[in-house]
Design a protein around this motif. Structure first.
Motif, short mmCIF file in Angstrom:
data_model
loop_
_atom_site.label_atom_id
_atom_site.label_comp_id
_atom_site.label_asym_id
_atom_site.label_seq_id
_atom_site.Cartn_x
_atom_site.Cartn_y
_atom_site.Cartn_z
N ALA A 7 0.84 -1.20 0.00
CA ALA A 7 0.00 0.00 0.00
C ALA A 7 0.87 1.25 0.00
O ALA A 7 0.58 2.23 -0.70
N ALA A 11 1.04 4.07 -2.92
CA ALA A 11 0.81 5.48 -2.59
C ALA A 11 1.99 6.34 -3.02
O ALA A 11 1.81 7.46 -3.52
N LEU A 45 -4.50 13.08 -1.62
CA LEU A 45 -4.92 11.69 -1.35
C LEU A 45 -3.72 10.74 -1.29
O LEU A 45 -3.62 9.94 -0.34
N PRO A 46 -2.77 10.78 -2.25
CA PRO A 46 -1.62 9.90 -2.12
C PRO A 46 -0.81 10.13 -0.83
O PRO A 46 -0.31 9.17 -0.24
N ARG A 48 -2.03 11.16 2.04
CA ARG A 48 -2.83 10.58 3.11
C ARG A 48 -2.68 9.05 3.11
O ARG A 48 -2.50 8.44 4.17
N ASP A 49 -2.74 8.45 1.91
CA ASP A 49 -2.60 7.00 1.81
C ASP A 49 -1.21 6.54 2.25
O ASP A 49 -1.07 5.52 2.93
N ALA A 53 -0.38 4.05 5.41
CA ALA A 53 0.36 2.79 5.25
C ALA A 53 1.61 2.77 6.12
O ALA A 53 1.93 1.76 6.75
#
Length: 109
Positions: A7, A11, A45-46, A48-49, A53
């Protein structure tokens, strides 16, 4: 690779893809600011991801060759964006000083 590692790598790839090259050094400051805002929004968003992770497994990407290459690319792009933003700030400052000079000339003339 663990699920969190996978993940995190996905990301990081998305973050790299979202971090486009900055405009040329001679670009209009407004264009630089507009594109910078677009990149910041695309990276949200990336980021945050990636944070999620790495919170699950902080060392998930440590020493991973692709992750290291992506990180280096993101750092290089960040340095390029910093330079573009510095040029834009200078350009905006020049515009402000020009307007102030014009206003001063109008008042005295």
């Amino acid at each position: 690779m663990t699920e969190a590692g996978h993940a995190a790598l996905c990301a990081l790839r998305a973050l790299c893809d979202a971090t486009e090259d900055p405009p040329a050094a001679d670009a209009d400051p407004q264009e630089v600011m507009t594109r910078a805002a677009e990149v910041v929004a695309a990276r949200e968003l990336p980021m945050r991801d990636l944070a999620a992770a790495l919170a699950r497994e902080p060392g998930a990407l440590r020493g991973h060759p692709e992750a290291c290459a992506l990180y280096d690319r993101i750092r290089a792009l960040a340095a390029s964006w910093d330079a573009a933003m510095a040029c834009a700030r200078h350009g905006i400052g020049e515009r402000i000083r020009s307007v102030a000079r014009l206003r001063g000339a109008r008042r005295s003339g």
